[in-house]
Design a protein around this motif. Structure first.
Motif, PDB file in Angstrom:
ATOM      1  N   ARG A  24      44.588  35.504  36.616  1.00  0.00           N
ATOM      2  CA  ARG A  24      45.690  35.709  35.670  1.00  0.00           C
ATOM      3  C   ARG A  24      45.295  35.280  34.261  1.00  0.00           C
ATOM      4  N   LEU A  27      43.192  38.132  32.838  1.00  0.00           N
ATOM      5  CA  LEU A  27      43.996  39.297  32.458  1.00  0.00           C
ATOM      6  C   LEU A  27      44.860  39.004  31.234  1.00  0.00           C
ATOM      7  N   LYS A  39      41.627  48.989  36.234  1.00  0.00           N
ATOM      8  CA  LYS A  39      41.315  47.627  36.684  1.00  0.00           C
ATOM      9  C   LYS A  39      40.649  47.748  38.046  1.00  0.00           C
ATOM     10  N   GLU A  59      48.384  41.315  43.882  1.00  0.00           N
ATOM     11  CA  GLU A  59      49.363  40.746  42.955  1.00  0.00           C
ATOM     12  C   GLU A  59      48.968  40.928  41.493  1.00  0.00           C
ATOM     13  N   ASN A  60      47.710  41.321  41.243  1.00  0.00           N
ATOM     14  CA  ASN A  60      47.272  41.560  39.869  1.00  0.00           C
ATOM     15  C   ASN A  60      46.909  43.022  39.609  1.00  0.00           C
TER      16      ASN A  60
END
Length: 261
Positions: A24, A27, A39, A59-60
């Motif tokens: 995170r 990102l 991505k 989740e990303n």
């Protein structure tokens, strides 16, 4: 009124050469430079060494690309990333690339993408070889993206009675910025030389131009490497420079200039 479009970025992760612990944070850093439209992460997902990535991909919104290791000692992941990067380049649907790896094997790829007019951002660990760093427009160290551990300060309350014991109270303080470089004479010289390159007849250089020029000379330059969130506090830490903040007449708009004393 036409709005300026945010640059579109292709973000390619090398699962073999970067840790998954702060995806995170990576990102969030990438979002400063544009919108990730691709991505993808590359690795041999049959290997236990990349198992940690599997928990953070969905989740990303990162798409895993399977690349088997056909022979021992050859990195098939690198080849897959390079081929995909060139395919994405020729689609014409991006304005730049972000290569997340600490591997020097991507040096030629970064150079080729820049030759094609692409902005290239690199993200990797401090151990990343200099050739790959130099091939990027900007290189960010993973170490400065890691959340700093909170500092706990102990406060001892005074004794109320002679028989009572002092109590120790722990108070969490604001965590410090991660520091991975030392402010030294070499850094001062880079700043000074860059000011001289840009200075007007009175010796002043515009801060925005100064930051861009230093970055061109040292792609891994970042005030956060030295524990400063912005360039101005970093420059103020040196006695040999002075700063002039000039009002423009527009609300919340100030132009900052720097010169050598």
């Amino acid at each position: 009124m036409e709005l300026t479009r945010d640059p579109r970025l292709a973000v390619l992760f090398d699962a073999d050469n970067v840790p998954y612990s702060n995806v995170r944070g990576m990102l969030a850093e990438i979002a400063k430079y544009g919108t990730p439209t691709f991505k993808r992460i590359y690795g041999d997902w049959t290997k236990p060494t990349v198992a940690g990535w599997k928990t953070v991909l969905l989740e990303n919104g990162i798409t895993p690309i399977q690349q088997y290791s056909y022979t021992t000692g050859k990195n098939a992941t690198d080849s897959a990333m390079i081929i995909d990067a060139m395919d994405i380049l020729y689609t014409g649907r991006v304005d730049g690339f972000c290569i997340v790896s600490s591997d020097s094997d991507f040096t030629r790829l970064a150079t080729r993408l820049r030759e094609a007019g692409m902005k290239v951002y690199g993200i990797g660990e401090k151990k990343t070889p200099i050739p790959f760093i130099a091939a990027c427009d900007k290189f960010i160290y993973l170490e400065i993206l890691k959340p700093a551990e909170p500092v706990v300060k102990q406060i001892i309350t005074p004794k109320v009675k002679s028989k009572s014991r002092s109590k120790v109270k722990e108070v969490a303080q604001t965590p410090p910025v991660n520091v991975i470089e030392t402010v030294n004479k070499g850094l001062a010289k880079v700043i000074s030389d860059s000011i001289n390159d840009l200075a007007d007849e009175n010796g002043w250089a515009f801060l925005g131009d100064l930051g861009n020029l230093i970055l061109k000379k040292q792609p891994d330059f970042d005030p956060r490497n030295y524990g400063f969130k912005k360039l101005v506090p970093l420059i103020k830490s040196f006695d040999q420079f002075e700063i002039d903040e000039r009002e423009t007449g527009k609300k919340n708009t100030t132009l900052v200039f720097v010169r050598t004393k």
